[in-house]
Design a protein around this motif. Sequence first.
Motif, short mmCIF file in Angstrom:
data_model
loop_
_atom_site.label_atom_id
_atom_site.label_comp_id
_atom_site.label_asym_id
_atom_site.label_seq_id
_atom_site.Cartn_x
_atom_site.Cartn_y
_atom_site.Cartn_z
N THR A 1 0.83 -1.21 0.00
CA THR A 1 0.00 0.00 0.00
C THR A 1 0.86 1.26 0.00
O THR A 1 0.48 2.28 -0.59
CB THR A 1 -0.92 0.00 1.24
OG1 THR A 1 -1.68 -1.20 1.24
CG2 THR A 1 -1.86 1.19 1.23
N ASN B 1 2.30 1.59 -3.75
CA ASN B 1 1.30 1.46 -4.81
C ASN B 1 0.14 2.44 -4.67
O ASN B 1 -0.49 2.79 -5.67
CB ASN B 1 0.74 0.04 -4.84
CG ASN B 1 1.78 -0.99 -5.23
OD1 ASN B 1 2.63 -0.72 -6.06
ND2 ASN B 1 1.72 -2.16 -4.63
N GLU B 2 -0.15 2.87 -3.45
CA GLU B 2 -1.32 3.71 -3.24
C GLU B 2 -0.99 5.00 -2.47
O GLU B 2 -1.16 6.11 -2.98
CB GLU B 2 -2.40 2.92 -2.49
CG GLU B 2 -2.91 1.71 -3.27
CD GLU B 2 -3.92 0.90 -2.49
OE1 GLU B 2 -4.80 1.52 -1.86
OE2 GLU B 2 -3.85 -0.33 -2.50
N ASP B 3 -0.51 4.87 -1.24
CA ASP B 3 -0.32 6.04 -0.39
C ASP B 3 0.70 7.03 -0.96
O ASP B 3 0.58 8.24 -0.76
CB ASP B 3 0.12 5.62 1.02
CG ASP B 3 -1.01 4.94 1.79
OD1 ASP B 3 -2.17 5.07 1.36
OD2 ASP B 3 -0.73 4.28 2.80
N ASN C 1 0.96 8.03 -3.83
CA ASN C 1 0.32 8.87 -4.84
C ASN C 1 -0.58 9.95 -4.24
O ASN C 1 -1.17 10.74 -4.98
CB ASN C 1 -0.50 8.00 -5.79
CG ASN C 1 0.36 6.99 -6.53
OD1 ASN C 1 1.46 7.31 -6.96
ND2 ASN C 1 -0.14 5.77 -6.67
N GLN C 2 -0.70 9.96 -2.91
CA GLN C 2 -1.50 10.96 -2.23
C GLN C 2 -0.56 11.98 -1.59
O GLN C 2 0.25 11.64 -0.73
CB GLN C 2 -2.39 10.30 -1.18
CG GLN C 2 -3.35 9.27 -1.79
CD GLN C 2 -4.25 8.64 -0.75
OE1 GLN C 2 -4.68 9.30 0.20
NE2 GLN C 2 -4.54 7.35 -0.93
N VAL D 1 -9.04 -3.16 -3.56
CA VAL D 1 -7.72 -3.28 -4.14
C VAL D 1 -7.39 -4.73 -4.52
O VAL D 1 -6.58 -4.98 -5.41
CB VAL D 1 -6.64 -2.72 -3.18
CG1 VAL D 1 -6.45 -3.63 -1.97
CG2 VAL D 1 -5.33 -2.49 -3.91
N SER E 1 -3.22 -4.09 -7.10
CA SER E 1 -1.83 -3.84 -6.72
C SER E 1 -1.43 -4.80 -5.61
O SER E 1 -2.27 -5.23 -4.83
CB SER E 1 -1.63 -2.39 -6.28
OG SER E 1 -2.29 -2.14 -5.05
#
Length: 327
Positions: free
Chosen positions: A85, A88-90, A92-93, A158, A232
Motif C-alpha cells: 500500500t 502502490n497507493e499512499d 500517490n496521495q 484493491v 496492486s
Amino acid sequence: MRLLFLAVLRPHTGNAVTAQRVRAHLEAAGHVCILKDAFDFESPSEIANLILAENCEAALALHLYRGGRLLQGHRIPFGIIFGGTDVNEDANQGEKNIVMGRVLEEARFAVAFTESMKEMAQAQWPHAKGKIYVQSQEINQSADNLHIFLLICGLRQVKDPLYLVDAFSEWHQEEPSVYLVIAGPEVDPVFTREVKAKVRRAAGVRLIGEMPQEDLHAVVKNCFAVVNSSVSEGMSAAILEAMDLEVPVLARNIPGNAAVVKHEVTGLLFSSPQEFVHLAKRLVSDPALEKEIVGNGREYVRMYHSWQVERDTYQQLISKLEGSTED
C-alpha cells in the motif's frame, strides 16, 4: 533490546502473518518484541506513553504510513518495512507522501520485498536511497474430477475479487467441473455486501470466510491452482505459499506479481479475464506445463525466499538500532 513493533494486525491477513514471523526472527536473537496493532493508536503521543510504559529502546513498523508516522519524534531509533500500500497507493496521495518522506528521514533503515518496490520507493524519496534494503518474504510451511481455482484475499477493492467472476462463470457453464472459490476475511463491509450479491448470482463461484492459516494451507494443497487478481500487490504471501506447496499460480500481470511470477516459468500471468480463462484451460489440459511451473515455482521459493536468510537480515538490521542514536 526491548523493541516496539507496530503493524496492522487484522486476523489471518498477510500483514499479520508477516509481523508474527518477523517478531519470531527478532525474539530468536534474544530481543523482546512488543507487537502492537497500529490501528489501536491515533497519535504519536499515545505511542510516546507506550514507549515509556514498556521501556522500549527501539522500534520497528510494518507500513511506512500506517505505522511509521506514529514513530516520529520519539528519540528512539526505528526501522521500517514497506507494505504494498505504501508504494502502490499512499505514495500517490500528496499529504501522505510528504509524511512518509519525513518518516524515512528519521528511519535507520527500510525494507522492501522486491527490487521493483525498492526502485519505486527510491524514485519517490531519493533521500532514502542509501537506507533501503531488499528482503523477500520467506515461506515456512512446515478432488479427482474437479478443478478448484482458489482466490485468497481480503474482501476489499484493491484485491478486486470480482475481476474474474463473470468470465469464470461463463467457463463453468461450458465446463461444470471448474470452480472459483474466493476465500478471505470481510475487510470492507460495504464492498463485502457487493461481493456476496455478485457471487450469489454467479454459477461456479463460491465464497468462503476467513480461516486459520493451517486450515487455509490444507485448502491450498487440495485446490488445482491459486489465483491472484489484485489491482496492486507488494508481495503476495498467497502466491509464495502456493509455490512452496507445489500448487500452480495464475496471477494478474501487475508489477508486484510480475516480480515473483515469471510467465510460463514459475506461473502464468494474465492481463484480462478472457486471458485468464484461456491460460486456465491450457493449464487444465496440459499436465506437462503444470508439472514444469510447479517444479520451477518450488525451486524459486527455495532459492529466493529463504526463511533463514530473512531471519538473518532482520536480526542484522535491528543491530543498527542498538547503541547511539547517531548514524
